[in-house]
Design an enzyme around this catalytic site. Structure first.
Site, mmCIF file in Angstrom:
data_model
loop_
_atom_site.group_PDB
_atom_site.id
_atom_site.type_symbol
_atom_site.label_atom_id
_atom_site.label_comp_id
_atom_site.label_asym_id
_atom_site.label_seq_id
_atom_site.Cartn_x
_atom_site.Cartn_y
_atom_site.Cartn_z
ATOM 1 N N SER A 555 0.851 -1.199 0.000
ATOM 2 C CA SER A 555 0.000 0.000 0.000
ATOM 3 C C SER A 555 0.873 1.231 0.000
ATOM 4 O O SER A 555 2.023 1.209 0.481
ATOM 5 C CB SER A 555 -0.889 0.000 1.244
ATOM 6 O OG SER A 555 -1.529 1.249 1.399
ATOM 7 N N TYR A 568 -2.731 -0.723 10.467
ATOM 8 C CA TYR A 568 -2.733 -1.042 9.038
ATOM 9 C C TYR A 568 -1.433 -0.582 8.380
ATOM 10 O O TYR A 568 -0.764 -1.339 7.666
ATOM 11 C CB TYR A 568 -3.924 -0.371 8.374
ATOM 12 C CG TYR A 568 -4.016 -0.586 6.876
ATOM 13 C CD1 TYR A 568 -4.538 -1.760 6.365
ATOM 14 C CD2 TYR A 568 -3.593 0.406 5.986
ATOM 15 C CE1 TYR A 568 -4.634 -1.965 4.992
ATOM 16 C CE2 TYR A 568 -3.680 0.211 4.613
ATOM 17 C CZ TYR A 568 -4.201 -0.973 4.130
ATOM 18 O OH TYR A 568 -4.287 -1.161 2.769
#
Length: 678
Positions: A555, A568
């Site tokens: 990501s 995350y």
């Protein structure tokens, strides 16, 4: 509109081809003769409709028929140059074609055109080939059928065989068909129904005779220690051996595998005569063209350890290649095609089963089906007599036949990822699903791994079913579940060599609201899960010795310090560094490891639909339905990132153009300056 004779032919072919007792997949051919009006002269013209080259009876449709003028085809008899030049006649069939379109005429076209019967069937039934390959097949034919079926000695398919069968029918008006030595059966009739009935009578009569007269143990006594292992133990051993065996079968060129542990195979391997019979090889041309002259047979009992089995298989692979080279050298002539590869296409493991290989899953599966046919043939022949296939020189003439070589040269160019076996985690939705679909579209076989097994199975079915994709349920944070995923890939396709670590989830919370459970859950799925998947798949890749690709869907948050996502972002940073570490460690095995850093992918995303979208929308003060547009506007390109964009990047990293790239992170975020690599 389809001619009535052709319509009857298609219906008959589909019925015959639907039952494997009648013929193998893509094996045999059928024909019908009839009359149509010639559009040029307006006069009636006699035509032959015959299954074209490469077709399958069970799925035959009108475009799969070759249509020829009978007058021109029969006129070829007058210019036939003899057996030494009969291959030239196949090209001559093109000058007999009627109309445009249709399939290319096969080598068996002469048999159908020259035999004086309106309807002709040529089939490869196990029962018929058992008689055809028995040492006393001619006597058995007479004993079983009397004068209604005539024995035809082995002759390679071609124009002369057509002349031979035509002559036999003329001399034996009482006959309804013949047994072709070493090959199969041919039957005929005045009507389509009569031809079909005659074919089925020949097949069923042979099967009944074998059942009534066969010796009790056609394959000899049971071998101690060669029994079938219990189901779970058998499949676990098969999965453990599969990467080694796939590597053996792929030494010359990459192959896809198929595993079969049917009772037919396990019974054959549990009896004393299986080494002798396997060494004799198959006989019917359709069989050995797909299975090679003979299989590689592991000569250890079922109780042998995986380690001992692997070591012995590797030794046998060296011997197999030497034997195949010697076979080629014994029979090759200056004008023979070059050797096509020395690796086995069939590998037999007592107590475990059969591994078959091909250029794609369907080819591998069909090769296995053909070897099951061969086992059935051997059982029938040994039960009545002695199995006596055509000799090695004849097998070579067909395997390296110029016409077969020409057919191979006409095959379409393989897709970029052909023979690659991909495992994609979190593949039932969003990025994972788009990636799996792209990889399959580029030729890969794909294992759809997802926490939701039903969705995984449905996604695999959407993509074309088990010859393209299989669905497996599994939690990537569970070591045993990950091992089971890789085992499923090995059993479905022979191994794995392209892995996409995509499974993920996210909880959007500020630091003070992030619980230990929140932290552990996200790290278990993404950091630990990627580690477990990479470790298990790398083990298989190393054993295969074929290199591979591992791709992490990380990501932009692995670099960008976004608000309220400490768990995350930290898990994604862990994944990003795994890419670098594994690229260094696995490079010596030819395994590339790369990553992709997307920005928020909203469409189709299970993460966003599961609450992450609402949380992020609240953080940024926008409506959840506008979140994709919001993400787009904060990028340099002002474009929304979609699942297909990530899939495109995965293909590029694993495709033929970036063979020297590893350790790379590719941003697919439409341009987020704060996430630039530096």
């Amino acid at each position: 509109m389809t001619n009535p004779a052709a319509a009857e032919l298609i219906a008959r072919s589909n019925r015959l081809g639907a039952d494997p007792k009648n013929t193998n997949y893509a094996g045999g051919n059928t024909s019908a003769k009839g009359t149509e009006t010639d559009p040029v002269t307006g006069e009636p013209v006699e035509l032959l409709w015959v299954k074209g080259s490469g077709g399958d009876l069970g799925t035959l449709t009108e475009p799969g028929l070759a249509v020829l003028r009978l007058d021109r085809m029969r006129a070829l008899v007058d210019v036939y140059p003899g057996v030494d030049r009969e291959d030239e006649m196949v090209a001559a069939f093109d000058y007999c074609l009627h109309g445009k379109g249709g399939a290319a005429p096969s080598i068996d076209t002469a048999m159908h055109g020259l035999v004086d019967a309106p309807h002709v069937d040529h089939l490869h039934p196990d029962s018929g080939i058992a008689i055809a390959t028995a040492a006393d097949g001619e006597q058995l034919t007479r004993r079983i059928y009397g004068d209604k079926v005539v024995w035809v000695p082995w002759r390679r398919p071609g124009f002369q065989l057509g002349l031979d069968i035509a002559a036999i029918k003329d001399k034996n008006p009482q006959a309804v068909g013949c047994i072709l030595g070493g090959h199969g059966i041919t039957a005929w009739g005045d009507t389509s129904d009569q031809a079909e009935a005659n074919s089925l009578w020949i097949i069923d009569t042979a099967a009944s005779y074998i059942a009534e007269h066969s010796k009790a143990e056609p394959f000899g006594p049971a071998l101690e220690g060669y029994h079938a292992l219990p189901d779970a133990e058998r499949r676990a051993k098969a999965a453990a051996l599969a990467p080694t065996i796939r590597g053996i079968a792929s030494a010359d060129r990459p192959m896809v595998g198929h595993f079969t542990d049917s009772d037919v195979v396990l019974d054959f391997l549990s009896h004393a005569e299986h080494p002798r019979l396997a060494a004799l090889g198959t006989s019917c041309p359709d069989h050995f063209l797909r299975t090679k002259v003979k299989p590689l047979v592991l000569d250890l009992p079922a109780t042998a350890s995986v380690e001992d089995s692997i070591a012995r298989l590797q030794e046998l692979a060296v011997t197999y290649r030497e034997d195949y080279q010697a076979y080629y050298d014994r029979h090759a002539t200056p004008d023979s095609p070059a050797i096509r590869g020395k690796d086995p296409l069939i590998v037999l493991v007592p107590g475990v089963g059969m591994f078959s290989f091909g250029k794609d899953k369907q080819t591998a599966r069909v090769a296995g089906e053909f070897y099951v046919n061969a086992i059935n043939v051997m059982r029938g022949a040994e039960g009545l007599s002695t199995y006596s296939p055509i000799d090695e020189a004849e097998k070579f003439r067909i395997e390296y036949w110029a016409l077969e070589e020409a057919k191979l040269q006409r095959m379409p160019k393989p897709k970029p990822l052909a023979t690659r076996i991909a495992l994609v985690t979190g593949a039932a939705s969003g990025i994972g699903k788009a990636t799996a679909k792209r990889l399959a579209a580029e030729g890969a076989c794909v294992v759809i791994a997802d926490l939701d097994g039903e969705k995984a199975a449905a996604t695999a079915a959407e993509m074309g079913g088990p010859d393209v994709a299989v669905g497996v349920a599994g939690d990537v944070s569970d070591e045993a579940a990950v091992e089971a995923m890789v085992a499923a890939a090995c059993l479905a396709f022979g191994g794995v060599d392209l892995v996409v670590n995509n499974a993920g989830l996210s909880l959007s919370k500020p630091l003070l609201e992030t619980t230990e459970r929140d932290w552990d859950l996200q790290h278990d799925v993404m950091a630990k899960g990627s580690f477990l998947v990479s470790r298990a798949t790398a083990r298989a890749m190393i054993e295969q010795g074929m290199g591979g690709d591992i791709v992490y869907i990380s990501s932009k948050n692995s670099l960008f310090a976004g608000p309220n996502n400490v768990a995350y972002g930290a898990a994604k940073a862990d994944q990003a560094h795994q890419v670098r570490l594994l690229a260094v460690e696995l490079g010596e095995h030819g395994i590339k490891v790369n990553g992709i850093n997307p920005d928020g992918v909203v469409q189709g995303s299970g993460i966003f639909a599961g609450g992450w979208g609402a949380s992020r929308a609240a953080v940024y003060g926008v409506d959840e339905q506008d979140l994709g547009k919001f993400y787009a506007q904060r990028t340099i390109l002002k474009r929304e990132v979609l699942p297909d964009h990530i899939a495109n990047a995965v293909f590029v990293l694993c495709g033929p153009d970036l063979t020297h790239t590893t350790g790379l992170h590719v941003p697919v975020d439409a341009g987020v300056a704060a996430a630039f690599l530096r």
